[in-house]
Design an enzyme around this catalytic site. Structure first.
Site, PDB file in Angstrom:
ATOM      1  N   CYS A 151    -107.796 -45.198 -62.170  1.00  0.00           N
ATOM      2  CA  CYS A 151    -109.114 -44.569 -62.339  1.00  0.00           C
ATOM      3  C   CYS A 151    -108.955 -43.059 -62.474  1.00  0.00           C
ATOM      4  O   CYS A 151    -109.572 -42.432 -63.346  1.00  0.00           O
ATOM      5  CB  CYS A 151    -110.022 -44.866 -61.145  1.00  0.00           C
ATOM      6  SG  CYS A 151    -110.410 -46.613 -60.892  1.00  0.00           S
ATOM      7  N   CYS A 169    -108.187 -45.146 -56.456  1.00  0.00           N
ATOM      8  CA  CYS A 169    -107.583 -45.901 -57.558  1.00  0.00           C
ATOM      9  C   CYS A 169    -106.798 -44.972 -58.488  1.00  0.00           C
ATOM     10  O   CYS A 169    -107.383 -44.126 -59.164  1.00  0.00           O
ATOM     11  CB  CYS A 169    -108.694 -46.623 -58.313  1.00  0.00           C
ATOM     12  SG  CYS A 169    -108.214 -47.320 -59.893  1.00  0.00           S
TER      13      CYS A 169
END
Length: 148
Positions: free
Chosen positions: A75, A72
């Site tokens: 993230c 991600c």
């Protein structure tokens, strides 16, 4: 809160033993009675399937969890700010991360639909959730404190 109002249960981030720590000692870098390592080190704790429920359910301090995955992009972008937020929030809040790829059952149990998602747990119960990346450690700390 524990049976005694002047003590808290703190789960060790290293050996996962539940420790009883006097409130007055929280700011004095308490260490684990079992493994003798620091109970708080200013870095997010990596949770997994085995340790998640113990830290969420047994800790008397709130636990902030970043539900994330290594693939991600947002993230990864938020990770340095989250790391810094641990230094701002501990020892009043345990800061932790859960890799949703490695702990899919927990992510499903909490209905995590997008990542990153921050969830704040108090007394074993989720009290707040925010999907999407925060830009700064201060934003993360402010959001967390606003829900305590």
């Amino acid at each position: 809160m524990s049976a005694s109002a002047d003590a808290l249960h703190i789960v060790c981030p290293h050996c996962h033993t539940t420790n009883r720590v006097r409130v007055a000692d929280m700011r004095n870098a308490p260490s684990c009675g079992q493994c003798h390592q620091a109970l708080f080190d200013g870095h997010p704790l990596a949770l997994d399937q085995a340790s998640f429920d113990k830290h969420i359910g047994r800790s008397h301090v709130p636990v902030l969890v970043d539900f994330w995955a290594p693939w991600c992009g947002p993230c990864r972008m938020m990770a340095p700010a989250y790391e810094q937020a641990a230094g701002l929030l501990e020892p009043q809040v345990r800061v932790a991360k859960l890799n949703t790829e490695d702990a899919q059952a927990i992510a499903a149990r909490f209905n995590i639909r997008s990542i990153p998602t921050l969830a704040l747990f108090v007394g074993g119960q989720e009290v707040a959730r925010q999907a999407g990346a925060f830009r700064t450690a201060k934003d993360i700390a402010d959001w967390t404190r606003s829900h305590l």
